[in-house]
Scaffold this motif. Structure first.
Motif, PDB file in Angstrom:
ATOM      1  N   ALA A 172      -5.807 -24.166  -3.053  1.00 23.82           N
ATOM      2  CA  ALA A 172      -4.820 -23.245  -2.483  1.00 23.82           C
ATOM      3  C   ALA A 172      -4.015 -22.561  -3.578  1.00 23.82           C
ATOM      4  N   GLU A 173      -3.689 -23.282  -4.638  1.00 23.27           N
ATOM      5  CA  GLU A 173      -2.955 -22.679  -5.754  1.00 23.27           C
ATOM      6  C   GLU A 173      -3.822 -21.652  -6.473  1.00 23.27           C
ATOM      7  N   LEU A 174      -5.095 -21.974  -6.668  1.00 21.31           N
ATOM      8  CA  LEU A 174      -5.977 -21.050  -7.382  1.00 21.31           C
ATOM      9  C   LEU A 174      -6.180 -19.759  -6.599  1.00 21.31           C
ATOM     10  N   ALA A 175      -6.229 -19.856  -5.273  1.00 19.65           N
ATOM     11  CA  ALA A 175      -6.388 -18.648  -4.462  1.00 19.65           C
ATOM     12  C   ALA A 175      -5.214 -17.705  -4.669  1.00 19.65           C
ATOM     13  N   VAL A 176      -4.010 -18.249  -4.722  1.00 15.94           N
ATOM     14  CA  VAL A 176      -2.825 -17.422  -4.930  1.00 15.94           C
ATOM     15  C   VAL A 176      -2.712 -16.982  -6.386  1.00 15.94           C
ATOM     16  N   TYR A 177      -3.186 -17.819  -7.310  1.00 14.44           N
ATOM     17  CA  TYR A 177      -3.086 -17.473  -8.733  1.00 14.44           C
ATOM     18  C   TYR A 177      -3.773 -16.141  -9.021  1.00 14.44           C
ATOM     19  N   ALA A 178      -4.933 -15.932  -8.406  1.00 15.34           N
ATOM     20  CA  ALA A 178      -5.642 -14.671  -8.618  1.00 15.34           C
ATOM     21  C   ALA A 178      -4.786 -13.486  -8.183  1.00 15.34           C
ATOM     22  N   GLU A 179      -4.040 -13.653  -7.095  1.00 17.76           N
ATOM     23  CA  GLU A 179      -3.178 -12.577  -6.610  1.00 17.76           C
ATOM     24  C   GLU A 179      -2.005 -12.341  -7.562  1.00 17.76           C
ATOM     25  N   LEU A 180      -1.482 -13.404  -8.150  1.00 19.76           N
ATOM     26  CA  LEU A 180      -0.387 -13.249  -9.108  1.00 19.76           C
ATOM     27  C   LEU A 180      -0.845 -12.475 -10.340  1.00 19.76           C
ATOM     28  N   VAL A 181      -2.043 -12.792 -10.823  1.00 15.93           N
ATOM     29  CA  VAL A 181      -2.570 -12.085 -11.994  1.00 15.93           C
ATOM     30  C   VAL A 181      -2.825 -10.618 -11.655  1.00 15.93           C
ATOM     31  N   ALA A 182      -3.330 -10.357 -10.458  1.00 14.16           N
ATOM     32  CA  ALA A 182      -3.522  -8.970 -10.024  1.00 14.16           C
ATOM     33  C   ALA A 182      -2.189  -8.230  -9.986  1.00 14.16           C
ATOM     34  N   LEU A 183      -1.149  -8.910  -9.539  1.00 14.82           N
ATOM     35  CA  LEU A 183       0.185  -8.309  -9.507  1.00 14.82           C
ATOM     36  C   LEU A 183       0.654  -7.972 -10.921  1.00 14.82           C
ATOM     37  N   GLY A 184       0.385  -8.868 -11.867  1.00 14.59           N
ATOM     38  CA  GLY A 184       0.726  -8.589 -13.261  1.00 14.59           C
ATOM     39  C   GLY A 184      -0.013  -7.383 -13.803  1.00 14.59           C
ATOM     40  N   HIS A 185      -1.275  -7.234 -13.427  1.00 12.01           N
ATOM     41  CA  HIS A 185      -2.038  -6.061 -13.864  1.00 12.01           C
ATOM     42  C   HIS A 185      -1.448  -4.772 -13.297  1.00 12.01           C
ATOM     43  N   ARG A 186      -1.006  -4.808 -12.042  1.00 11.32           N
ATOM     44  CA  ARG A 186      -0.383  -3.615 -11.457  1.00 11.32           C
ATOM     45  C   ARG A 186       0.933  -3.289 -12.155  1.00 11.32           C
ATOM     46  N   LEU A 187       1.670  -4.315 -12.506  1.00 10.36           N
ATOM     47  CA  LEU A 187       2.934  -4.116 -13.209  1.00 10.36           C
ATOM     48  C   LEU A 187       2.703  -3.416 -14.548  1.00 10.36           C
ATOM     49  N   ILE A 188       1.708  -3.887 -15.305  1.00 13.66           N
ATOM     50  CA  ILE A 188       1.416  -3.290 -16.610  1.00 13.66           C
ATOM     51  C   ILE A 188       0.894  -1.866 -16.448  1.00 13.66           C
ATOM     52  N   ALA A 189       0.015  -1.654 -15.459  1.00 13.49           N
ATOM     53  CA  ALA A 189      -0.542  -0.317 -15.247  1.00 13.49           C
ATOM     54  C   ALA A 189       0.557   0.696 -14.934  1.00 13.49           C
ATOM     55  N   THR A 190       1.564   0.268 -14.194  1.00 18.15           N
ATOM     56  CA  THR A 190       2.674   1.173 -13.885  1.00 18.15           C
ATOM     57  C   THR A 190       3.536   1.416 -15.123  1.00 18.15           C
ATOM     58  N   ALA A 191       3.803   0.350 -15.877  1.00 16.16           N
ATOM     59  CA  ALA A 191       4.612   0.498 -17.095  1.00 16.16           C
ATOM     60  C   ALA A 191       3.948   1.446 -18.078  1.00 16.16           C
ATOM     61  N   PHE A 192       2.623   1.359 -18.184  1.00 16.73           N
ATOM     62  CA  PHE A 192       1.871   2.204 -19.109  1.00 16.73           C
ATOM     63  C   PHE A 192       1.361   3.450 -18.385  1.00 16.73           C
ATOM     64  N   SER A 193       2.283   4.179 -17.779  1.00 12.33           N
ATOM     65  CA  SER A 193       1.923   5.405 -17.070  1.00 12.33           C
ATOM     66  C   SER A 193       3.073   6.402 -17.183  1.00 12.33           C
ATOM     67  N   ARG A 194       2.815   7.618 -16.716  1.00  9.28           N
ATOM     68  CA  ARG A 194       3.846   8.658 -16.725  1.00  9.28           C
ATOM     69  C   ARG A 194       4.992   8.337 -15.772  1.00  9.28           C
ATOM     70  N   ALA A 195       4.777   7.379 -14.877  1.00  8.02           N
ATOM     71  CA  ALA A 195       5.866   6.976 -13.987  1.00  8.02           C
ATOM     72  C   ALA A 195       7.010   6.350 -14.765  1.00  8.02           C
ATOM     73  N   VAL A 196       6.709   5.806 -15.938  1.00  9.31           N
ATOM     74  CA  VAL A 196       7.721   5.128 -16.746  1.00  9.31           C
ATOM     75  C   VAL A 196       7.899   5.801 -18.103  1.00  9.31           C
ATOM     76  N   GLN A 213      13.605  -5.340 -15.265  1.00  8.97           N
ATOM     77  CA  GLN A 213      14.325  -4.984 -14.044  1.00  8.97           C
ATOM     78  C   GLN A 213      13.391  -4.969 -12.841  1.00  8.97           C
ATOM     79  N   THR A 214      12.185  -4.456 -13.037  1.00  6.25           N
ATOM     80  CA  THR A 214      11.225  -4.388 -11.929  1.00  6.25           C
ATOM     81  C   THR A 214      10.834  -5.782 -11.466  1.00  6.25           C
ATOM     82  N   MET A 215      10.607  -6.685 -12.398  1.00  2.27           N
ATOM     83  CA  MET A 215      10.300  -8.063 -12.007  1.00  2.27           C
ATOM     84  C   MET A 215      11.468  -8.673 -11.238  1.00  2.27           C
ATOM     85  N   HIS A 216      12.663  -8.455 -11.739  1.00  4.69           N
ATOM     86  CA  HIS A 216      13.849  -9.012 -11.076  1.00  4.69           C
ATOM     87  C   HIS A 216      13.981  -8.492  -9.649  1.00  4.69           C
ATOM     88  N   GLU A 217      13.836  -7.188  -9.478  1.00  2.00           N
ATOM     89  CA  GLU A 217      13.993  -6.594  -8.154  1.00  2.00           C
ATOM     90  C   GLU A 217      12.868  -7.006  -7.207  1.00  2.00           C
TER      91      GLU A 217
END
Length: 415
Positions: A172-196, A213-217
């Protein structure tokens, strides 16, 4: 791109984590106690001076030990582990409350319970190698031995049990872990874009604090301050940076990690800011990333169950150097903590091996941050050396390493 947590509700987060804890206690702990030969495990901590492992044993919404909390895990002959608590408040159905403060002292209760089980090996949290397994304070250590009396001679380090408990993941932890890593990838992709990033305006500090700030919010707890750095033609990685404002032609690097639902991530990726007239990154940078990907492949292939961290490091470095790479490998476990319990696979300043922590073996169902870098020459930058530092999260499961949510194989491009 919206950054939202896997589970925004604090109440449901607590429910999920408590379900995981109940399963871990029922299925993992008996196996680990048998594997390590520990008959009875004592975890003791006082409020605000918690043992590192105790918060992974207490159900949510507990935020600390209460006064003086003692947990006892006793393995019976049939393999079942009794879970007892000696405290005034209890922890619901997960632990049987066995101390009555009106009839005996806490230390007398401890001595009585241990005597009734008559264990041959009593695990306590002392370790010269792993801080995670060295959580009992000096005073509590002395008090525990005094309470146990003659049984104190049976005390041994619970180090292998503590590390096994912390590093092992359930499905059960491993199933969610994959989603957490995907979330981290989305965070980086947004940071490394014209949006930021607006080249010529945005600084690396701006991106760092956007990440924080984005992680906190989003309800994600950063477990370290993110970093963003620049390499550029004429500004190599091995000299002090002369600016932090992001310009066209820059190679950017980030390091970011967060914890959510009690599990932590750790990721590093690169982006390139197109210079005027460019439609793609210089081929030399593309090749440099491919070489770092090759180093990742080598490290992943050498991470095999039963090998120690030092054995993985030595084998991977030998293969990488033979392949013409300039590697530095410093990978580490992930889990309840960012730099988590388990085998250390190199440190940036210890490429010859890490005594102690590097001698611990790899086990199945464990998670790692594959952290490393490779130095390559970029012809388009006047043969300047460039360091490609990557960190991606992977799991050792079923005897083989797998990425939890892929890895970076192409540079993020900021136009």
């Amino acid at each position: 791109m919206t950054i939202t947590p896997i589970e925004p509700s604090l109440r449901r987060q607590a429910d999920v984590q408590n379900q995981w804890l109940a399963e871990r206690l029922a299925t993992l702990l008996p196996v680990l106690m048998e594997r390590t030969g520990i008959d009875l495990w004592i975890v003791v901590a006082r409020e605000y001076n918690e043992d590192p492992v105790i918060m992974t044993l207490l159900p949510a919404p507990a935020m600390n030990a209460r006064r003086r909390t003692i947990l006892i895990f006793a393995r019976r002959d049939d393999g079942v582990v009794d879970r007892l608590t000696l405290d005034r408040y209890g922890y619901g159905d997960l632990y049987q409350q066995v101390w009555n403060p009106d009839t005996e002292s806490q230390d007398d209760c401890l001595a009585r319970i241990v005597g009734e089980y008559d264990p041959q090996r009593i695990g306590i949290n002392t370790s010269a190698t792993f801080a995670f397994a060295d959580g009992i304070s000096h005073h509590e250590y002395e008090r525990l031995l005094a309470a146990l009396g003659p049984l104190a001679a049976r005390c041994v380090s619970a180090e292998p049990l503590v590390i096994g408990w912390l590093e092992r993941r359930i499905p059960a932890e491993l199933a969610v872990y994959a989603e957490l890593v995907a979330l981290g990838h989305r965070l980086i992709a947004t940071a490394f874009s014209r949006a930021v990033i607006t080249p010529g305006i945005t600084t690396t500090d701006d991106v760092v604090w956007w990440l924080r700030q984005t992680m906190h919010e989003a309800g994600l707890r950063a477990w370290f301050q993110p970093t963003v750095s620049i390499q550029a033609r004429g500004m190599p990685f091995n000299t002090p940076a002369t600016r932090n404002r992001i310009w066209p032609g820059d190679l950017l690097h980030c390091d970011v990690g967060f914890c959510h639902l009690g599990l932590c991530t750790d990721q590093q990726q690169h982006a390139y800011v197109l210079a005027r007239g460019e439609t793609a990154p210089p081929p030399g940078l593309v090749t440099a990333l491919a070489q770092a990907n090759h180093l990742q492949d080598i490290v992943m292939a050498e991470m095999q169950v039963g090998r120690t961290g030092n054995q993985v490091l030595a084998a991977a470095r030998e293969r990488a150097i033979s392949a013409g790479l300039q590697p530095s490998i410093y990978s580490h476990p992930l889990g309840f903590h960012g730099h988590a319990a388990g085998p250390t696979i190199g440190l940036w300043d210890r490429q010859d091996g890490v005594p102690g922590a590097g001698d611990y073996p790899l086990y199945d169902e464990t998670v790692y941050a594959i952290e490393l870098n490779n130095v390559a020459i970029v012809p388009e930058w006047d043969d300047q050396p460039v360091r490609i530092a990557l960190e991606e999260d992977a799991v050792l499961t079923g005897g083989r390493m797998e990425w939890l949510h892929g890895r970076q194989t192409q540079l993020h491009v900021i136009e």
